[in-house]
Write a protein that holds these residues in place. Structure first.
Motif, mmCIF file in Angstrom:
data_model
loop_
_atom_site.group_PDB
_atom_site.id
_atom_site.type_symbol
_atom_site.label_atom_id
_atom_site.label_comp_id
_atom_site.label_asym_id
_atom_site.label_seq_id
_atom_site.Cartn_x
_atom_site.Cartn_y
_atom_site.Cartn_z
ATOM 1 N N TRP A 1 8.235 -10.648 0.429
ATOM 2 C CA TRP A 1 7.373 -10.620 1.608
ATOM 3 C C TRP A 1 7.632 -9.356 2.428
ATOM 4 O O TRP A 1 6.695 -8.695 2.895
ATOM 5 C CB TRP A 1 7.605 -11.866 2.469
ATOM 6 C CG TRP A 1 6.765 -11.886 3.701
ATOM 7 C CD1 TRP A 1 5.426 -11.619 3.780
ATOM 8 C CD2 TRP A 1 7.190 -12.177 5.039
ATOM 9 N NE1 TRP A 1 4.987 -11.730 5.088
ATOM 10 C CE2 TRP A 1 6.054 -12.078 5.873
ATOM 11 C CE3 TRP A 1 8.401 -12.529 5.600
ATOM 12 C CZ2 TRP A 1 6.117 -12.310 7.244
ATOM 13 C CZ3 TRP A 1 8.462 -12.772 6.960
ATOM 14 C CH2 TRP A 1 7.330 -12.655 7.769
ATOM 15 N N PHE B 1 6.857 -20.253 2.972
ATOM 16 C CA PHE B 1 6.236 -20.712 4.216
ATOM 17 C C PHE B 1 7.094 -21.756 4.938
ATOM 18 O O PHE B 1 6.816 -22.068 6.103
ATOM 19 C CB PHE B 1 4.844 -21.262 3.944
ATOM 20 C CG PHE B 1 3.929 -20.277 3.265
ATOM 21 C CD1 PHE B 1 4.049 -18.926 3.502
ATOM 22 C CD2 PHE B 1 2.969 -20.709 2.359
ATOM 23 C CE1 PHE B 1 3.228 -18.005 2.871
ATOM 24 C CE2 PHE B 1 2.139 -19.806 1.725
ATOM 25 C CZ PHE B 1 2.271 -18.442 1.970
ATOM 26 N N PRO C 1 7.915 -19.603 8.434
ATOM 27 C CA PRO C 1 6.611 -20.228 8.704
ATOM 28 C C PRO C 1 5.521 -19.255 9.147
ATOM 29 O O PRO C 1 4.344 -19.464 8.839
ATOM 30 C CB PRO C 1 6.939 -21.242 9.813
ATOM 31 C CG PRO C 1 8.386 -21.571 9.595
ATOM 32 C CD PRO C 1 9.011 -20.294 9.126
ATOM 33 N N ARG C 2 5.882 -18.182 9.831
ATOM 34 C CA ARG C 2 4.837 -17.268 10.309
ATOM 35 C C ARG C 2 4.200 -16.468 9.179
ATOM 36 O O ARG C 2 3.157 -15.858 9.351
ATOM 37 C CB ARG C 2 5.389 -16.329 11.374
ATOM 38 C CG ARG C 2 6.362 -15.281 10.893
ATOM 39 C CD ARG C 2 6.967 -14.559 12.086
ATOM 40 N NE ARG C 2 7.842 -13.463 11.679
ATOM 41 C CZ ARG C 2 7.484 -12.186 11.663
ATOM 42 N NH1 ARG C 2 6.255 -11.847 11.995
ATOM 43 N NH2 ARG C 2 8.338 -11.252 11.302
ATOM 44 N N ALA D 1 2.735 -17.625 6.606
ATOM 45 C CA ALA D 1 1.479 -18.243 6.157
ATOM 46 C C ALA D 1 0.287 -17.612 6.873
ATOM 47 O O ALA D 1 -0.720 -17.244 6.247
ATOM 48 C CB ALA D 1 1.520 -19.749 6.404
ATOM 49 N N VAL E 1 -3.224 -20.010 0.063
ATOM 50 C CA VAL E 1 -2.171 -20.007 1.082
ATOM 51 C C VAL E 1 -2.294 -21.245 1.973
ATOM 52 O O VAL E 1 -1.298 -21.931 2.257
ATOM 53 C CB VAL E 1 -2.239 -18.724 1.930
ATOM 54 C CG1 VAL E 1 -1.273 -18.809 3.109
ATOM 55 C CG2 VAL E 1 -1.935 -17.497 1.084
ATOM 56 N N ALA F 1 0.456 -24.253 2.412
ATOM 57 C CA ALA F 1 1.045 -24.565 3.713
ATOM 58 C C ALA F 1 0.782 -26.013 4.098
ATOM 59 O O ALA F 1 1.669 -26.714 4.603
ATOM 60 C CB ALA F 1 0.490 -23.614 4.776
ATOM 61 N N VAL G 1 6.895 -26.248 10.053
ATOM 62 C CA VAL G 1 6.038 -26.199 8.870
ATOM 63 C C VAL G 1 4.640 -26.702 9.220
ATOM 64 O O VAL G 1 3.623 -26.138 8.768
ATOM 65 C CB VAL G 1 6.660 -27.019 7.725
ATOM 66 C CG1 VAL G 1 5.754 -27.029 6.503
ATOM 67 C CG2 VAL G 1 8.031 -26.465 7.358
ATOM 68 N N ALA H 1 2.776 -24.009 11.009
ATOM 69 C CA ALA H 1 2.342 -22.960 10.080
ATOM 70 C C ALA H 1 1.055 -23.365 9.369
ATOM 71 O O ALA H 1 0.136 -22.549 9.186
ATOM 72 C CB ALA H 1 3.441 -22.679 9.057
ATOM 73 N N ALA I 1 -2.557 -21.480 9.655
ATOM 74 C CA ALA I 1 -3.270 -20.967 8.480
ATOM 75 C C ALA I 1 -4.685 -21.538 8.400
ATOM 76 O O ALA I 1 -5.653 -20.809 8.132
ATOM 77 C CB ALA I 1 -2.479 -21.308 7.214
#
Length: 819
Positions: free
Chosen positions: A588, A619, A623-624, A626, A645, A649, A662, A665, A669
């Motif tokens: 990432w 994710f 979490p950010r 996603a 994605v 998530a 989670v 997130a 998304a």
């Protein structure tokens, strides 16, 4: 006092007046560096400071170990000369002590030859506000006359002092000589034991030396009236006798169970080749210091090895001790070479197995997992492997497999868990941690967290269970349970061990937790410290994690060249770590930096090289991420990626209803994919860290910018801007300012808070200043505010700069004046 250094003396006096601080002395050979240090020590002693000094680079680790053992009772001056000769572990230990002692009445006087070493230590201390003194050669006329004066004065002073000692009775002189070997401060009982006498019998001689003004009584014993007196008496003892007395003193202290550091120092001076008893004492002291003062332990063990005859039966066992101590001190290259050299000779099976395990350990820490695995498995096939060594080898094999072959690591870890359930066990703890890391990387955060929690409970040894605990902390932080993660890291840092591996691993884990929590400058400081030690000591396994954190910091502060360099090193020069952080985290970081540096098209192309990234556990770990991936997919017109994605998530959130981070997130998304302002507003409210909250607020502001009434868009963007500024994410702040300008709103590029004065302090800085004003130490403050003492000191430097002060005393006074 020698002439020509009035300005330098003024600076030194200013720091001594403050009662705390660091003075850095740079000077070429022959510029009077050592003389200036001696003069400062004399002045400090006259003001009531306790003065401690290391005579040479061999003495430095012992002095640092003694300082780490105790807090000073009163003002203390620590003098360390010739730091350009110090090894990396000594410099690392000193670097850790400097910020930790900022809460005490300690003045550090550090000197080196300019440009010959200790650059990072001096630079770091200078950034923290240390006083710099650069000694340049004095004109000949200034030097020659004072030198003559000094020689005359020194000769006169020595003569007077020797006359005073010579006037004492024979019993009093003998008592003084034994006391001088013990040190400038000594216990009467120790002198009595050394003389095979009692205090009652020695009382007349003790009264005589006190009445003569040679020795003074203190609360905790007796002390020579002056450092020069002590040295003169010590030098009057013939060297062979002095060595024997040092040996006896060391053995006495070890036998009695006193400080192994003090005992070891005596043994180091007393040991000589062929003296089996004194060398055995060095080894005993090295074993006692192995975990809490590994650098001193390494010096002792190496010295014992140097004094051992090549034909001695003890040679191989002392080699094993030296290799273990060098490894604990972080001197991995030296430890590895020494072990390999010993194995090239004929070595009996038991010590050979210990040496081979040391090689497996150094290769593991050097990120050579396959090599470490091969050695470990060969050892475990040996039917004669000592039972006490077997758990260490099993742990090494598990960790090497985790970095080399995940499927085999899982199979072995599951077998260990099936057969070893029950009482706490370090092998079981490691196996559970291996399964937790695999569960993390395959997107099972709930299972990962429970396995890591169980692993942290199962460990019994502070060093062997450091990884399970640190993994547990990273999982807690990934799920944004920052207080719990900080508590785990505090427990690891508060343990009894000072082994370099544990310290550097803890620093890099702490760096990432700070980054996730939005404390970006502190994160960078921790990561740089971890990277420096890792590079200097050969801990290649920790280099990639530190670089990844620094890459994330650089991308958000707008330092694109640094971000590209850090990610490039992770990708090309350092094997991808899958032990401390997941491989998905590095991937990432790579995609993120590529997007900023090379644009969307190259980032999307790179994403095809990481086909499992979206389906991994990223994710839940970040979490950010996603929201970031949905944003990029929509920007590229790749609806399939965006939906994948969101599906991932949402599935993670559905399978783990107890994890709010989670769930937020997934909401974020989905809100991006569906262009749903209500969901983005929920995400901005429910995200558990400042980064993600700011991202969601910015996404909401962008979405609302197309509506007829742009007030809500401006409101959301201003909220995002405030959060980015709080974090210190200058690049993100600049991007949001640009969006606001397009909406017709002008905002200052800098926060409204003043640059100096009390009103310039942020909430964290104000909290620390208030606790300092109440007399709290850095360690006490770190416990209350859930941060390391290093981080507390980082904030203190910012407070000092904003208030234009240089000491805690001034901070207390300014605080009282303000009230």
């Amino acid at each position: 006092m020698f002439r020509g250094r009035e300005e330098e003396r003024g600076l030194l006096n200013g720091v001594l007046d403050a009662g705390a601080g660091v003075v850095l002395v740079d000077g070429a050979a022959g510029t009077g560096k050592t003389r200036l240090l001696a003069e400062a020590a004399a002045v400090a002693a006259g003001r009531g400071f306790e003065v401690v000094t290391a005579r040479d680079e061999l003495d430095q680790p012992f002095l640092l170990a003694r300082l780490a053992e105790r807090r000073p009772d009163g003002p203390l001056l620590v003098v360390l000369d010739d730091l350009h000769l110090a090894g990396p572990a000594t410099l690392a230990a000193l670097g850790a002590l400097l910020p930790a002692s900022a809460s005490d009445a300690v003045v550090w006087l550090l000197a080196r030859r300019r440009g010959e070493g200790a650059d990072r230590l001096f630079s770091a201390a200078a950034r923290r506000g240390a006083t710099r003194i650069e000694l340049r050669p004095l004109p000949d006329g200034v030097v020659t006359e004072p030198v003559a004066d000094l020689k005359a004065l020194a000769g006169t002073a020595q003569g007077l002092l020797l006359d005073r000692v010579s006037a004492l009775s024979g019993n009093a002189r003998h008592l003084l000589q034994v006391a001088a070997v013990l040190g400038p401060r000594f216990e009467p009982g120790d002198v009595a034991e050394m003389l095979a006498s009692s205090i009652a019998v020695l009382l007349p001689a003790l009264d005589e030396v006190v009445a003569a003004g040679v020795v003074a009584a203190q609360d905790d014993g007796l002390a020579f009236r002056h450092d020069l007196l002590w040295r003169l008496v010590a030098d009057s003892v013939p060297p062979p006798v002095r060595r024997a007395l040092h040996r006896e003193a060391g053995e006495m202290l070890l036998r009695r169970g006193d400080s192994a550091v003090v005992a070891a120092k005596h043994l180091l001076h007393g040991a000589q080749r062929g003296d089996a008893r004194s060398v055995d004492g060095l080894v005993t002291a090295a074993k006692a210091l192995l975990w809490n003062a590994p650098e001193a332990s390494a010096e002792l063990a190496v010295r014992a090895l140097e004094l051992t005859d090549q034909a001695s039966a003890s040679l191989v066992h002392r080699t094993v001790m030296a290799v273990r101590a060098l490894t604990a001190a972080g001197r991995l290259t030296t430890a590895h070479a020494l072990a390999q050299e010993a194995l090239s000779r004929q070595v009996s099976p038991e010590p050979a197995a210990k040496l081979r395990h040391c090689v497996a350990t150094t290769t593991l820490l050097g990120a050579r997992h396959a090599e470490s695995l091969e050695i470990s498995e060969a050892l475990l096939r040996d039917p004669d492997l000592a039972p006490e060594l077997t758990p260490w080898v099993e742990i090494t094999r598990l960790m090497a497999l985790l970095g080399h072959d995940r499927e085999r690591a899982r199979e072995l870890a599951e077998a260990v868990v099936r057969t070893r359930q029950g009482a706490p066990d370090d092998v079981l703890a490691t196996a559970l941690a291996v399964l937790a890391a695999i569960a993390r990387d395959t997107g099972r955060p709930g299972a990962a967290l429970e396995l890591a929690r169980e692993a942290a409970r199962a460990g019994t040894s502070h060093d062997l269970s450091a990884y399970p605990r640190l993994l547990f902390a990273t999982l807690l932080a990934g799920l944004r349970e920052f207080a719990d993660a900080a508590a785990v890291v505090r427990r690891v840092r508060g343990g009894p061990s000072a082994v370099v591996t544990g310290e550097v691993m803890t620093a890099v884990v702490q760096a990432r937790i700070l980054l996730q929590a939005g404390r970006i400058e502190e994160a960078a400081a921790e990561a740089r410290a971890a990277l420096t030690v890792a590079e200097e000591t050969g801990h290649d396994a920790v280099v990639a994690p530190a670089l990844a954190v620094l890459a994330m910091v650089a991308i958000h502060t707008g330092d694109l060249p640094a971000a590209i360099e850090h990610v490039g090193r992770c990708r090309d020069d350092v094997p991808a770590d899958r032990i401390i952080f997941s491989r998905a985290y590095y991937q990432w970081a790579d995609v993120l930096v590529t997007y900023v540096g090379s644009g969307l098209e190259k980032a999307m192309t790179l994403l095809t090289d990481y086909p499992d990234l979206v389906s991994s556990g990223l994710f839940a770990e970040e979490p950010r991420a996603a929201g970031w991936f949905v944003r990029r997919a929509l920007e590229a017109g790749d609806d399939g990626l965006a939906k994948a994605v969101v599906d991932r998530a949402e599935r993670l959130a559905e399978e783990h209803p107890g994890f709010p981070a989670v769930a937020a997130a997934a909401v974020h998304a989905r809100g991006l994919l569906d262009a749903d302002a209500r969901l983005l507003e929920l995400a901005a409210r429910d995200h558990r860290d400042l980064w993600a909250r700011a991202n969601a607020a910015e996404d909401l502001g962008v979405l609302l910018a197309g509506s007829p009434d742009r007030a809500e868009s401006v409101k959301a963007l201003e909220s995002a801007l405030g959060l980015y500024r709080e974090i210190g994410a200058s690049r993100d702040s600049a991007r949001v300012l640009g969006r606001l300008r397009k909406l017709g709103r002008r905002r200052r590029a800098a926060p409204a808070r003043p640059e100096s004065g009390w009103s310039s302090l942020d909430d964290t800085e104000r909290a620390i200043a208030n606790l300092v004003a109440k007399g709290q130490t850095n360690r006490q403050i770190s416990t209350q505010l859930f941060m390391s003492p290093h981080t507390v000191n980082f904030h203190l430097r910012k407070i000092f700069r904003k208030l234009a002060i240089s000491s805690r005393v001034e901070l207390v006074m300014r605080s009282r004046d303000d009230r």
